[in-house]
Structures are given as structure tokens and as C-alpha cells.
Design an enzyme around this catalytic site. Structure first.
Site, PDB file in Angstrom:
ATOM      1  N   ARG A 180       0.815  -1.216   0.000  1.00 57.42           N
ATOM      2  CA  ARG A 180       0.000   0.000   0.000  1.00 57.42           C
ATOM      3  C   ARG A 180       0.851   1.269   0.000  1.00 57.42           C
ATOM      4  O   ARG A 180       0.321   2.361  -0.177  1.00 57.42           O
ATOM      5  CB  ARG A 180      -0.946   0.032   1.214  1.00 57.42           C
ATOM      6  CG  ARG A 180      -2.099  -0.923   1.080  1.00 57.42           C
ATOM      7  CD  ARG A 180      -3.175  -0.665   2.109  1.00 57.42           C
ATOM      8  NE  ARG A 180      -3.847   0.619   1.895  1.00 57.42           N
ATOM      9  CZ  ARG A 180      -4.918   1.016   2.564  1.00 57.42           C
ATOM     10  NH1 ARG A 180      -5.431   0.227   3.492  1.00 57.42           N
ATOM     11  NH2 ARG A 180      -5.485   2.180   2.328  1.00 57.42           N
ATOM     12  N   LYS A 181       2.154   1.120   0.188  1.00 58.67           N
ATOM     13  CA  LYS A 181       3.015   2.288   0.238  1.00 58.67           C
ATOM     14  C   LYS A 181       3.423   2.711  -1.179  1.00 58.67           C
ATOM     15  O   LYS A 181       3.117   2.054  -2.156  1.00 58.67           O
ATOM     16  CB  LYS A 181       4.253   1.992   1.099  1.00 58.67           C
ATOM     17  CG  LYS A 181       3.925   1.504   2.506  1.00 58.67           C
ATOM     18  CD  LYS A 181       3.008   2.468   3.245  1.00 58.67           C
ATOM     19  CE  LYS A 181       2.780   2.099   4.712  1.00 58.67           C
ATOM     20  NZ  LYS A 181       1.640   1.220   4.932  1.00 58.67           N
TER      21      LYS A 181
END
Length: 378
Positions: A180-181
Site C-alpha cells: 500500500r506504500k
């Protein structure tokens, strides 16, 4: 149309990158990890990068390395993913939850000051969803009160604070490379520091407390028998993951630019929609936009969960904003009821909408128009 909440940006170069490690047979922590560490440290402007298996294990390692343990307290904002606080519990220390600023949703320095006791040993500010906290204010408090600072910068690689990259000039900053980064290694983390001795200790502790690394032993021209002077952990990143990270860190500026371009479009167009506020970015910071978080105002005609349900029916993924960790059972059973009204309101009224580097113009238009149709004009 289906629009996910996020999507990692991985291409053919990332797909091919692990092959060299696989062909050599060295797939655990090794030369690719060292190369990735140097690349991240150089990017943020730190002397050292110490890779870990995740940001969570990095936070635990960072706290353990400075001696945090039973009887100590660490001040942490409640408005954060629960891993921030959990890392404190892993050491045997106690979490002391604090408030956040109403506009940035980052740690509130004045509230930190009020919560310091004789047991306080460290402060853990969080750079929430990619926005750098006011770290100077935290460091002033920490220096005056003799405390350590471990900065949870999980979503903030590439973020800036007063013109400098988050991760530079700090005692310990911890990043995440979860999918998700902005960039990813599948799972993974990195501690950056300018402290030579601390970096050496972190490297020893992440590998079972081993006095001589397996890489050094394999490269030696004589037999070396390692010893284990203290208990360590198996918190290693591996070379397969690091090889992907080396490609991703080279692409970081490109990916950040794409995210910021899409965030700017939201910033321009969403103020015309009723009942929502766009993210506030103070002049000292540059956001990574790991996520794009809306705040639902009192004028919002729908409750958050109803709005999320309607968006889901349209094929648009959303998520609640940031959790209030102090309300989770893990912490209510330990510390009882803690009143943090700003945090609790933020946890009730924030919502994430889709944003990722490869988001198309049509996908973003679909999200904006869906919000406008559900909520009406401002």
C-alpha cells in the site's frame, strides 16, 4: 468500472530483478539487501539504512536497541495503524496515547508535553498517510526532557519537511515497503540513522544477535565461528525482496510525481462536492499521498458507512480513514477508557478514496462524479 483503493506499481524490470539472486543461490539477506540499504539512505540523506522484514519489526527493533523495556512509557498518537502502538508493547513498555492536530491529523506537540511522566523514555511521532509531522517541535520537547524519538514514517518515504527528506538528520526513522506504500518490496521496512554505533547494533540485533554476519563468514578466507552475546531477532529482509526494492527506489520520484498530480486534481475538483473536506498540507511539508483522505463534515448528507456502501455498489473501493488505536480491545483491556476527542472524531469521520500512480483519468473522473452524485454540489 471497478476502481481499487490502491495498486502497487510494478513492471517488467521488477519482475526480472530477483532472477540474479535466484541464479546465484543467495536469496536470504545478502549483497542485494546491502545495496538497497545504501540506495535508500542516499535517497533520504542518511548515513545508514538498516533493512528489516517490515516496518513493524523495524519499530520494535528501533525501540529495543535504545533500551526501551518493562517499566518504561512511550508516547504514541492513537490515530495510527495499530502496529505503531503494538511495537511498544512488544518491548514490555507501556503505551501512552496522545492527541493529534485537528488539521494535519499528526501528533500534537502540546499534548505530548502534558503526558510526559517520570517513566517516559521515548516519543513515537507518526507521519500519517505520508504527511510529515512537525518533527522539530517534537525534537525540542525530547531534547529538553531527555527523551528518545523514534519516528514512524511508514508511508512517508519521499515526503519532505522544511525542504529536507524525511529520514535525514534523525536518530531513528522507520519506513515501510508494504504494497500500500508508494514503493514496495512485498513486505519490508527500513530504519535510517546517522548514528554509526546504533546502525551496527541494529544490524546485529536483526540477525539473532549474531556477532559476525553470515555474509561476512561466507566471504572470509578463514574459518570464523560466530557467537551470540545477546538475544536478537530474525527481522531480516531477503535479497529477492531487496532486488525489487532497488528498482522501486530508482522509480520513487516518478511514482511520487504521479500520485501528487492525481492528488492535485482531487484538491481542485472535490471542494465543489457537498459535505467533504480535502486534506490539509501545511507549508512546511510535501505529501507522498500514500492515501487520499477525506473528512466528512456536519453538512455531509450521508453517514460514512452508507457513503462507502454506495461507492462500493458503483465498483469504487473506499476504506475508513485512520483507526483510533486506544479504542481497540487490545488497549481498552490494558488501560481502560482513555478520552481523546479529536482522535475519536477523526476516526469516525475520515474516509480514504482511490489513489495510485497508475490511476487513469477516466478512473479518477468516475470517482469524482460518483461522490458528486451521491453527495450533491457544495
Amino acid at each position: 468500472m471497478n476502481v481499487p483503493i490502491t495498486k502497487p506499481t510494478l513492471g517488467e524490470e521488477e519482475a526480472q530483478a530477483p532472477l540474479a539472486s535466484i541464479r546465484t543461490g543467495w536469496v536470504t539477506q545478502g549483497p542485494k539487501v546491502a545495496e538497497f540499504e545504501k540506495a535508500v539512505a542516499a535517497y533520504v540523506g542518511a548515513k545508514h539504512g538498516v533493512a528489516t522484514s517490515s516496518c513493524t519489526t523495524g519499530l520494535h527493533l528501533a525501540l529495543h536497541a535504545i533500551g526501551i523495556g518493562p517499566g518504561d512509557e512511550v508516547i504514541v498518537p492513537s490515530l495510527t495503524f495499530i502496529a505503531s502502538a503494538n511495537a511498544v508493547l512488544y518491548t514490555g513498555a507501556d503505551v501512552v496515547f496522545c492527541e493529534v492536530d485537528r488539521r494535519t491529523f499528526n501528533i500534537e506537540p502540546a499534548d505530548v508535553e502534558r503526558r510526559i511522566t517520570k517513566r517516559t523514555k521515548a516519543i513515537m511521532p507518526v507521519d500519517q498517510i505520508g504527511l510529515a509531522c512537525d518533527i522539530d517541535a517534537i525534537n525540542v520537547i525530547a531534547k529538553r526532557r531527555g527523551l528518545d524519538v523514534v519516528e514512524d514514517a511508514a508511508p512517508a518515504i519521499g515526503a519532505t519537511y522544511k525542504g529536507a527528506k524525511v529520514g535525514s538528520g534523525a536518530h531513528q526513522v522507520v519506513f515501510s515497503f508494504h504494497p500500500r506504500k508508494v514503493i514496495t518490496t512485498g513486505e519490508g521496512g527500513m530504519i535510517t540513522t546517522d548514528d554509526d554505533d546504533l546502525a551496527a547494533r541494529l544490524r546485529t540485533l536483526r540477525q539473532h544477535g549474531m556477532s559476525v554476519s553470515d555474509v561476512a563468514r561466507h566471504q572470509a578466507d578463514k574459518v570464523i565461528i560466530e557467537d551470540y552475546p545477546e538475544i536478537g531477532f530474525n527481522y531480516r529482509l531477503n535479497d529477492i525482496q531487496a532486488s525489487i526494492g532497488i528498482v522501486q527506489i530508482r522509480r520513487l520520484d516518478e511514482l511520487l510525481a504521479a500520485r501528487r498530480e492525481r492528488a492535485e486534481r482531487y484538491n481542485r475538483e472535490l471542494p465543489t462536492v457537498r459535505g467533504i473536506e480535502i486534506p490539509y498540507v501545511p507549508p512546511y511539508a510535501e505529501h507522498t499521498y500514500q492515501s487520499y483522505m477525506l473528512t466528512l463534515t456536519k453538512d455531509c448528507p450521508l453517514e460514512r458507512e452508507e457513503l462507502m456502501t454506495r461507492m462500493l455498489r458503483r465498483g469504487i473501493a473506499t476504506r475508513r480513514g485512520i483507526m483510533a488505536s486506544h479504542l481497540e480491545k487490545t488497549y481498552t483491556t490494558r488501560y481502560g477508557k482513555v478520552s481523546l476527542p479529536v482522535t475519536e472524531e477523526a476516526a469516525r469521520t475520515t474516509m480514504l478514496i482511490p489513489l495510485y500512480a497508475t490511476m487513469t483519468e477516466d478512473e479518477q473522473t468516475y470517482v469524482i462524479e460518483a461522490l458528486r452524485e451521491e453527495l450533491g454540489p457544495a
